[in-house]
Scaffold this motif. Structure first.
Motif, PDB file in Angstrom:
ATOM      1  N   SER A 280      43.146  53.364  42.358  1.00  0.00           N
ATOM      2  CA  SER A 280      43.568  51.982  42.068  1.00  0.00           C
ATOM      3  C   SER A 280      45.053  51.769  42.357  1.00  0.00           C
ATOM      4  CB  SER A 280      43.261  51.629  40.609  1.00  0.00           C
ATOM      5  OG  SER A 280      41.873  51.587  40.400  1.00  0.00           O
ATOM      6  N   VAL A 281      45.868  52.782  42.051  1.00  0.00           N
ATOM      7  CA  VAL A 281      47.312  52.702  42.332  1.00  0.00           C
ATOM      8  C   VAL A 281      47.536  52.670  43.838  1.00  0.00           C
ATOM      9  CG1 VAL A 281      49.496  53.976  42.197  1.00  0.00           C
ATOM     10  CG2 VAL A 281      48.047  53.783  40.170  1.00  0.00           C
ATOM     11  N   LYS A 282      46.843  53.563  44.534  1.00  0.00           N
ATOM     12  CA  LYS A 282      46.987  53.683  45.991  1.00  0.00           C
ATOM     13  C   LYS A 282      46.647  52.374  46.712  1.00  0.00           C
ATOM     14  CE  LYS A 282      45.340  56.658  49.745  1.00  0.00           C
ATOM     15  NZ  LYS A 282      44.347  57.712  50.067  1.00  0.00           N
ATOM     16  N   HIS A 283      45.660  51.644  46.178  1.00  0.00           N
ATOM     17  CA  HIS A 283      45.221  50.401  46.817  1.00  0.00           C
ATOM     18  C   HIS A 283      45.799  49.151  46.149  1.00  0.00           C
ATOM     19  CE1 HIS A 283      42.340  53.338  48.388  1.00  0.00           C
ATOM     20  NE2 HIS A 283      42.247  52.528  49.435  1.00  0.00           N
ATOM     21  N   ASP A 284      46.874  49.356  45.373  1.00  0.00           N
ATOM     22  CA  ASP A 284      47.605  48.234  44.744  1.00  0.00           C
ATOM     23  C   ASP A 284      46.730  47.350  43.864  1.00  0.00           C
ATOM     24  OD1 ASP A 284      49.999  48.985  46.030  1.00  0.00           O
ATOM     25  OD2 ASP A 284      49.364  47.946  47.865  1.00  0.00           O
TER      26      ASP A 284
ATOM     27  N   LYS B   4      55.551  51.133  29.733  1.00  0.00           N
ATOM     28  CA  LYS B   4      54.990  52.027  28.708  1.00  0.00           C
ATOM     29  C   LYS B   4      54.332  53.217  29.398  1.00  0.00           C
ATOM     30  CE  LYS B   4      52.156  51.686  24.574  1.00  0.00           C
ATOM     31  NZ  LYS B   4      51.141  50.954  23.857  1.00  0.00           N
ATOM     32  N   PRO B   5      54.480  54.429  28.871  1.00  0.00           N
ATOM     33  CA  PRO B   5      53.905  55.608  29.537  1.00  0.00           C
ATOM     34  C   PRO B   5      52.380  55.490  29.717  1.00  0.00           C
ATOM     35  CG  PRO B   5      55.332  56.271  27.726  1.00  0.00           C
ATOM     36  CD  PRO B   5      55.200  54.794  27.639  1.00  0.00           C
ATOM     37  N   ASP B   6      51.914  55.776  30.925  1.00  0.00           N
ATOM     38  CA  ASP B   6      50.481  55.787  31.257  1.00  0.00           C
ATOM     39  C   ASP B   6      49.765  54.463  30.998  1.00  0.00           C
ATOM     40  OD1 ASP B   6      50.407  58.503  32.116  1.00  0.00           O
ATOM     41  OD2 ASP B   6      50.429  59.136  30.023  1.00  0.00           O
ATOM     42  N   ALA B   7      50.519  53.365  30.944  1.00  0.00           N
ATOM     43  CA  ALA B   7      49.903  52.047  30.745  1.00  0.00           C
ATOM     44  C   ALA B   7      50.048  51.218  32.023  1.00  0.00           C
ATOM     45  CB  ALA B   7      50.546  51.320  29.570  1.00  0.00           C
ATOM     46  N   TYR B   8      48.954  50.576  32.411  1.00  0.00           N
ATOM     47  CA  TYR B   8      48.936  49.805  33.652  1.00  0.00           C
ATOM     48  C   TYR B   8      48.476  48.384  33.390  1.00  0.00           C
ATOM     49  CZ  TYR B   8      49.277  54.272  36.148  1.00  0.00           C
ATOM     50  OH  TYR B   8      49.693  55.484  36.622  1.00  0.00           O
ATOM     51  N   GLU B   9      48.874  47.494  34.291  1.00  0.00           N
ATOM     52  CA  GLU B   9      48.366  46.117  34.296  1.00  0.00           C
ATOM     53  C   GLU B   9      47.626  45.892  35.603  1.00  0.00           C
ATOM     54  OE1 GLU B   9      51.442  43.366  31.759  1.00  0.00           O
ATOM     55  OE2 GLU B   9      52.084  44.017  33.736  1.00  0.00           O
TER      56      GLU B   9
ATOM     57  N   SER C 112      46.730  44.053  38.948  1.00  0.00           N
ATOM     58  CA  SER C 112      47.496  43.206  39.874  1.00  0.00           C
ATOM     59  C   SER C 112      46.649  41.995  40.255  1.00  0.00           C
ATOM     60  CB  SER C 112      47.842  43.996  41.134  1.00  0.00           C
ATOM     61  OG  SER C 112      46.652  44.292  41.858  1.00  0.00           O
ATOM     62  N   LEU C 113      47.270  41.013  40.917  1.00  0.00           N
ATOM     63  CA  LEU C 113      46.521  39.836  41.377  1.00  0.00           C
ATOM     64  C   LEU C 113      45.435  40.256  42.359  1.00  0.00           C
ATOM     65  CD1 LEU C 113      49.353  37.189  41.863  1.00  0.00           C
ATOM     66  CD2 LEU C 113      47.461  37.083  40.229  1.00  0.00           C
ATOM     67  N   GLN C 114      45.779  41.205  43.217  1.00  0.00           N
ATOM     68  CA  GLN C 114      44.801  41.722  44.181  1.00  0.00           C
ATOM     69  C   GLN C 114      43.643  42.416  43.442  1.00  0.00           C
ATOM     70  OE1 GLN C 114      46.382  43.762  47.609  1.00  0.00           O
ATOM     71  NE2 GLN C 114      44.654  45.169  47.689  1.00  0.00           N
ATOM     72  N   GLY C 115      44.009  43.158  42.395  1.00  0.00           N
ATOM     73  CA  GLY C 115      42.995  43.835  41.582  1.00  0.00           C
ATOM     74  C   GLY C 115      42.051  42.843  40.924  1.00  0.00           C
ATOM     75  N   GLU C 116      42.610  41.747  40.396  1.00  0.00           N
ATOM     76  CA  GLU C 116      41.786  40.694  39.756  1.00  0.00           C
ATOM     77  C   GLU C 116      40.816  40.084  40.754  1.00  0.00           C
ATOM     78  OE1 GLU C 116      42.546  38.237  36.723  1.00  0.00           O
ATOM     79  OE2 GLU C 116      44.560  38.926  36.185  1.00  0.00           O
ATOM     80  N   ARG C 117      41.333  39.792  41.943  1.00  0.00           N
ATOM     81  CA  ARG C 117      40.474  39.176  42.988  1.00  0.00           C
ATOM     82  C   ARG C 117      39.340  40.119  43.381  1.00  0.00           C
ATOM     83  NH1 ARG C 117      45.239  37.090  45.294  1.00  0.00           N
ATOM     84  NH2 ARG C 117      45.371  38.851  46.720  1.00  0.00           N
ATOM     85  N   MET C 118      39.703  41.388  43.593  1.00  0.00           N
ATOM     86  CA  MET C 118      38.690  42.372  44.001  1.00  0.00           C
ATOM     87  C   MET C 118      37.656  42.601  42.910  1.00  0.00           C
ATOM     88  SD  MET C 118      40.541  45.201  46.398  1.00  0.00           S
ATOM     89  CE  MET C 118      38.989  45.810  47.017  1.00  0.00           C
ATOM     90  N   LEU C 119      38.115  42.603  41.650  1.00  0.00           N
ATOM     91  CA  LEU C 119      37.197  42.799  40.525  1.00  0.00           C
ATOM     92  C   LEU C 119      36.197  41.639  40.431  1.00  0.00           C
ATOM     93  CD1 LEU C 119      36.588  44.709  38.095  1.00  0.00           C
ATOM     94  CD2 LEU C 119      38.066  43.244  36.714  1.00  0.00           C
ATOM     95  N   ASP C 120      36.709  40.408  40.567  1.00  0.00           N
ATOM     96  CA  ASP C 120      35.833  39.221  40.535  1.00  0.00           C
ATOM     97  C   ASP C 120      34.805  39.274  41.657  1.00  0.00           C
ATOM     98  OD1 ASP C 120      37.169  38.294  38.359  1.00  0.00           O
ATOM     99  OD2 ASP C 120      38.396  36.832  39.436  1.00  0.00           O
ATOM    100  N   ASP C 121      35.276  39.613  42.860  1.00  0.00           N
ATOM    101  CA  ASP C 121      34.366  39.695  44.017  1.00  0.00           C
ATOM    102  C   ASP C 121      33.313  40.773  43.812  1.00  0.00           C
ATOM    103  OD1 ASP C 121      35.702  37.686  45.280  1.00  0.00           O
ATOM    104  OD2 ASP C 121      36.871  38.977  46.612  1.00  0.00           O
ATOM    105  N   TYR C 122      33.764  41.902  43.266  1.00  0.00           N
ATOM    106  CA  TYR C 122      32.845  43.032  43.076  1.00  0.00           C
ATOM    107  C   TYR C 122      31.740  42.672  42.082  1.00  0.00           C
ATOM    108  CZ  TYR C 122      31.171  47.807  42.490  1.00  0.00           C
ATOM    109  OH  TYR C 122      30.383  48.929  42.461  1.00  0.00           O
ATOM    110  N   PHE C 123      32.121  42.024  40.959  1.00  0.00           N
ATOM    111  CA  PHE C 123      31.129  41.673  39.941  1.00  0.00           C
ATOM    112  C   PHE C 123      30.194  40.537  40.391  1.00  0.00           C
ATOM    113  CE2 PHE C 123      33.726  43.624  36.252  1.00  0.00           C
ATOM    114  CZ  PHE C 123      32.933  44.764  36.260  1.00  0.00           C
ATOM    115  N   LYS C 124      30.589  39.793  41.424  1.00  0.00           N
ATOM    116  CA  LYS C 124      29.670  38.772  41.973  1.00  0.00           C
ATOM    117  C   LYS C 124      28.470  39.450  42.617  1.00  0.00           C
ATOM    118  CE  LYS C 124      32.996  35.098  42.760  1.00  0.00           C
ATOM    119  NZ  LYS C 124      34.061  34.705  43.683  1.00  0.00           N
TER     120      LYS C 124
END
Length: 354
Positions: free
Chosen positions: A68-72, A79-84, A86-98
């Motif tokens: 996930s980091v590699k593909h942005d 915060k250590p080991d905490a991630y948010e 990304s906008l790209q991640g949100e778009r890909m997640l929405d597309d994937y769950f469709k």
């Protein structure tokens, strides 16, 4: 998006909004019964995936995070080991769950303990009855768990009517439940069943047959079972299937850990937290953890003995204004410096996912 497991991990990162480390996801999917993980499941709206991959490993988590980091798809926070996400991640997640829908009825928090038991009993019962009806008394039981085997023996001993009649009732109840499910869920459920001349398929075999991903098949199967369990709870049309989980329903609040149930019993007897800690030889903050767990499970549990009404209102207002579940930030915002972290946790627990 690489796979369904990655989508589930990304879904959890999105819900956590950078407020928890990736290892909170690890504990969530495993179903760790710690007060922190239980609180996180409720506060961040992740009760659905709680305990859905008991064999989940740190290696699986780290591999997915690296990808996930590699593909942005995610960004590291301060915060250590905490991630948010990304906008790209949100778009890909929405597309994937469709294309690979998120399980609609999934409720890991509620059903993670009973699901494998229910499935084991049901699968063995169907296998046993199908052999008896066809006068085949010798077969290799699909379930090796002695407790499940004992349950099915006792069940058949208690239900002594014509085996063909039991088979018909079982069939009718299952058909009625499966009629409300998607084609994919129905197909996966049926392919998992073992009968007289067939062995249920593995998730890997079903994935190949359905040209789907194995983890997606596994989650879809869980969704099917959770939908069944939910409908069996609300309706009285499934007496035979419901009897497979009666012992679970009778066990009081099945979501509380055994230690928390003991604490609840003492609270109901009118003892305060200090007294309970002394009787049980536990730290007071462990008893506080139990109380938070009780409030999470029973939203109508009164907290007025522990938080004054005006303090509860002030904490709730701070939570609303900040839009965060961070205890330090909430404590800094409330005017009354006597308010404790424990009281904030209680109010957060009462508010839950709202």
């Amino acid at each position: 998006m690489n796979n369904y497991l990655q989508a589930i991990i990304l879904y959890a990162i999105k819900k956590f909004q950078g407020e928890r480390s990736i290892y909170a996801i690890y504990h969530m999917l495993q179903g760790k019964k710690s007060s922190q993980t239980i609180q996180d499941a409720h506060l961040f709206g992740l009760t659905d995936i709680f305990g859905t991959i008991p064999q989940f490993t740190r290696q699986q988590l780290n591999q997915n995070i690296e990808h996930s980091v590699k593909h942005d798809l995610i960004n590291l926070t301060d915060k250590p080991d905490a991630y948010e996400i990304s906008l790209q991640g949100e778009r890909m997640l929405d597309d994937y769950f469709k294309n690979n829908p998120f399980p609609e009825y999934l409720n890991g928090w509620k059903y993670h303990n009973i699901t494998p038991v229910f499935w084991g009993r049901l699968n063995l019962l169907i296998q046993t009855i199908s052999h008896i009806v066809h006068n085949e008394r010798r077969f290799y039981p699909i379930q090796r768990n002695p407790k499940i085997q004992f349950f099915v023996k006792e069940f058949l001993h208690a239900n002594r009517q014509d085996r063909a009649l039991i088979a018909q009732h079982l069939y009718d109840e299952l058909v009625s439940l499966l009629e409300n499910q998607s084609d994919m869920k129905r197909d996966i459920f049926i392919l998992k069943l073992t009968g007289i001349n067939r062995i249920g398929l593995t998730f890997e075999q079903i994935a190949k047959r359905k040209n789907a991903e194995e983890e997606y098949v596994r989650y879809t199967f869980l969704d099917s079972l959770h939908q069944m369990l939910a409908e069996m709870e609300t309706g009285s049309d499934y007496p035979l299937l419901s009897s497979l989980t009666n012992d679970w329903k009778r066990s009081g609040n099945p979501h509380l850990t055994q230690s928390t149930k003991t604490t609840l019993r003492y609270i109901q007897e009118g003892k305060n937290l200090g007294e309970i800690a002394e009787i049980r030889r536990l730290k007071v903050n462990t008893i506080e953890d139990h109380l938070v767990e009780i409030v999470l499970s029973e939203k109508d549990f009164p907290i007025s003995d522990y938080v004054k009404i005006e303090d509860e209102r002030e904490i709730a207002e701070a939570i609303k204004q900040l839009g965060t579940k961070k205890l330090k930030a909430i404590k800094q915002m409330v005017d009354n410096k006597q308010i404790s972290f424990f009281q904030i946790r209680l109010v957060l627990a009462k508010i839950g996912e709202r």
